[in-house]
Every structure is written in structure tokens, then in C-alpha cells.
Design an enzyme around this catalytic site. Structure first.
Site, mmCIF file in Angstrom:
data_model
loop_
_atom_site.group_PDB
_atom_site.id
_atom_site.type_symbol
_atom_site.label_atom_id
_atom_site.label_comp_id
_atom_site.label_asym_id
_atom_site.label_seq_id
_atom_site.Cartn_x
_atom_site.Cartn_y
_atom_site.Cartn_z
ATOM 1 N N GLY A 9 0.714 -1.103 0.099
ATOM 2 C CA GLY A 9 0.011 0.043 -0.111
ATOM 3 C C GLY A 9 0.763 1.217 -0.120
ATOM 4 N N VAL A 11 2.387 3.096 2.371
ATOM 5 C CA VAL A 11 3.595 3.026 3.083
ATOM 6 C C VAL A 11 4.626 2.238 2.625
ATOM 7 C CG1 VAL A 11 4.621 2.988 5.449
ATOM 8 C CG2 VAL A 11 2.461 3.933 5.322
ATOM 9 N N HIS A 175 3.929 5.096 20.638
ATOM 10 C CA HIS A 175 3.647 5.806 19.178
ATOM 11 C C HIS A 175 2.290 6.039 19.152
ATOM 12 C CE1 HIS A 175 3.914 6.814 15.052
ATOM 13 N NE2 HIS A 175 3.268 5.697 14.653
#
Length: 311
Positions: A9, A11, A175
Site C-alpha cells: 500500500g 507506506v 507511538h
């Protein structure tokens, strides 16, 4: 050296493009579950060789992991992206099963690889991979802090109106929008503390903007970002394959460092050919220690949802 990227995809493909263009690896394999999708992305990248001046071989595979054999680094980006209004925590139920299956398939064909985890929730997916594979902790790396730190330095650059490459700064902790910790106290512009140039209020805004950096882009784009995440993965892979020993904040398994154990969370690491060469123990002040402990509690709570998967 060979790199495999699972998930073709936005990324994954951007990561492959950056690695190829920068000639970080000699071979890249893209893997995806969609028929022909990885093959198409790989061919598209290959057709930029003569105009961009690189010779990296890029190939695609529809769920055939035999083509990934003997990779030095494997990158897992697979899973659904975060949608507007969706928290990283909400992704766990869907992405955990995908990541575990992918990681096991990769290990079967590349038993000596260093694993780089990108899938969200990233800290939890890194922890899942470590617990599932039973590899030494230096070979499982979550890339979140690399991306968060690049965003932090971008916002500092904008606030200072100075070149981003003259700025040093890092983000530790989880994160996530509420768990990351931009270390404004330690950030510098060509060695000079940024606090010499920016007020406390300006630094607080930089920190706040950094923490919602991903959510901001999701709101603007309607899906997760990809240019900066892809470039951050390539930056991390470069330090591994070329044994650069850069200090990069990454999500890694802690065994007492920073007062935490049995958790993967972002801390500064020396990254080289063996993956995590060293966890760097920087001295935090009391406020930063408290924030880190709170961040760890939030990540650990999210990890609790893995019990049914890990058994």
C-alpha cells in the site's frame, strides 16, 4: 542485500521507492495479498531506474513468501490503515492476527532477518512480534519513534524558520497521540538549545503539534500518511544494512531500562547490522520520567488485548 516489505500500500510502496532510489539495498521484494498489486507497484518502481539512476532490483509477490527467502531485513506494514476518528487502539483486534501470521511466514524463509514493524498500534504489534517469534530482542524493532522524531524536527524547523537538517531532537515513549514524549528540553539547533530561540509557549505548541502529527494528516488526507512513514522506514533500514550505528528512537523490548520491563516502547537506540546494537540510557528529569511511566502504562494496557492471541 535483500529487503522484503510486506504490504504494498501507500507506506510499503513509498518505503520500497525510497530504498531503491537511495540504493540502500540491491534487491527489494514487495508482498501483498491483493492479486497482482505488489507486482504492479514493483514494476512501476523499476520503470524509474533509468530516469532516477539506480539499479536496485524490485519484484512483487502475491502472498508467495518463498520469494522473500534470505532477506536481511523484513518490514511489516500490513494491516488496515487508521481511518478518521479511529484510535490506534481500535486497530489492534484486526491487525494483530495479520501481523502474527505475516511475521511467522517471513521467519520461515529468512531466519536471520531483522524485523522492522510499522503496522499499528505499532508498540503493541512490535511486542506481539517479539513474543510470537521468540527471537533475540535486538532483531525486533518498531519504527514509530523514527517517524515521530522526524515530525518533531519538522515542527521545530517551522517554528524556528531554520533548516530542518540543522535541528536535532527526539521523541520517546509510545507511538500514539497521547503517549509520545517530544523531548523539547534536549532539542537543539546546530548544538544550541532550541529554548534559546523559542519561548516555553512556542515549545509547548511544537510538542502538541507533534503529538497529533499523525491524526492531523489523517484528518486532512482521509487516511494515514505515507511519505514520511515510508521515508522513516528507509532511514531505519539504511542504518541496519549499512551498519551506520545511528542513534534512532525505536520501539524495542525493555528489560529494566528506563524502569520498565516486558514492554516494547520508544527509546533511543544505536541501530546497526545486528538491529538494536545498544539501548541508550539518557538522563530524564522528573517530569519526563513521569510522562514516560504514564506512557508505558497506556501501552501496557493496550498489550493486554493480546492475551487471547498470544495464548
Amino acid at each position: 542485500m535483500k529487503v522484503t516489505i510486506v504490504g504494498a500500500g501507500n507506506v510499503g510502496a513509498t518505503c520500497a521507492d525510497a530504498i531503491a532510489y537511495r540504493r540502500i539495498a540491491s534487491e527489494i521484494v514487495l508482498v501483498d495479498i491483493r492479486e497482482g498489486f505488489a507486482e504492479g507497484k514493483a514494476l512501476d518502481i523499476m520503470q524509474t531506474q533509468t530516469t532516477l539512476g539506480f539499479n536496485t532490483k524490485v519484484s512483487g509477490s502475491t502472498n508467495d513468501y518463498s520469494k522473500t527467502a534470505n532477506s536481511g531485513v523484513v518490514v511489516i506494514t500490513s494491516g488496515i490503515p487508521r481511518k478518521p476518528g479511529m484510535t490506534r487502539e481500535e486497530l489492534i483486534g484486526i491487525n494483530a492476527g495479520i501481523v502474527k501470521s505475516v511475521a511467522e511466514s517471513l521467519l520461515q524463509h529468512s531466519p536471520n532477518a531483522v524485523f522492522v514493524i510499522v503496522s499499528n498500534p505499532m508498540d503493541t504489534m512490535t511486542y506481539l512480534t517479539f513474543k510470537s517469534l521468540g527471537l533475540p530482542k535486538n532483531r525486533i524493532i518498531g519504527m514509530g519513534g523514527t517517524l515521530d522524531s522526524s515530525r518533531f524536527k519538522t515542527y521545530l524547523s517551522l517554528a524556528l524558520d531554520k533548516p530542518a537538517n540543522d535541528i536535532q531532537g527526539m521523541v520517546i515513549g509510545g507511538h500514539g497521540d497521547t503517549t509520545m514524549i517530544p523531548l523539547t528540553r534536549l532539542a537543539s539547533y546546530n548544538g544550541v538549545p532550541v529554548s534559546d530561540f523559542l519561548s516555553a509557549a512556542e515549545l509547548e505548541k511544537v510538542s502538541a503539534d507533534t503529538m497529533v502529527g499523525g491524526a492531523t494528516l489523517t484528518g486532512l488526507l482521509g487516511t494515514s500518511a505515507w511519505y514520511a512513514p515510508g521515508a522513516s522506514v528507509a532511514f531505519l533500514v539504511d542504518s541496519i544494512l549499512n551498519d551506520q550505528k545511528k542513534m534512532i528512537p525505536c520501539s524495542v523490548y525493555l528489560e529494566g531500562e528506563y524502569g520498565q520491563s516486558d514492554i516494547c516502547i520508544g527509546v533511543p537506540c544505536i541501530i546497526g547490522k545486528n538491529g538494536v546494537e545498544k539501548i541508550v540510557d539518557i538522563t530524564l528529569n522528573d517530569d519526563e520520567k513521569a510522562k514516560f511511566a504514564k506512557s508505558a502504562d497506556a501501552v501496557r494496557a493496550m498489550n493486554g488485548d493480546l492475551k487471547s492471541i498470544l495464548g
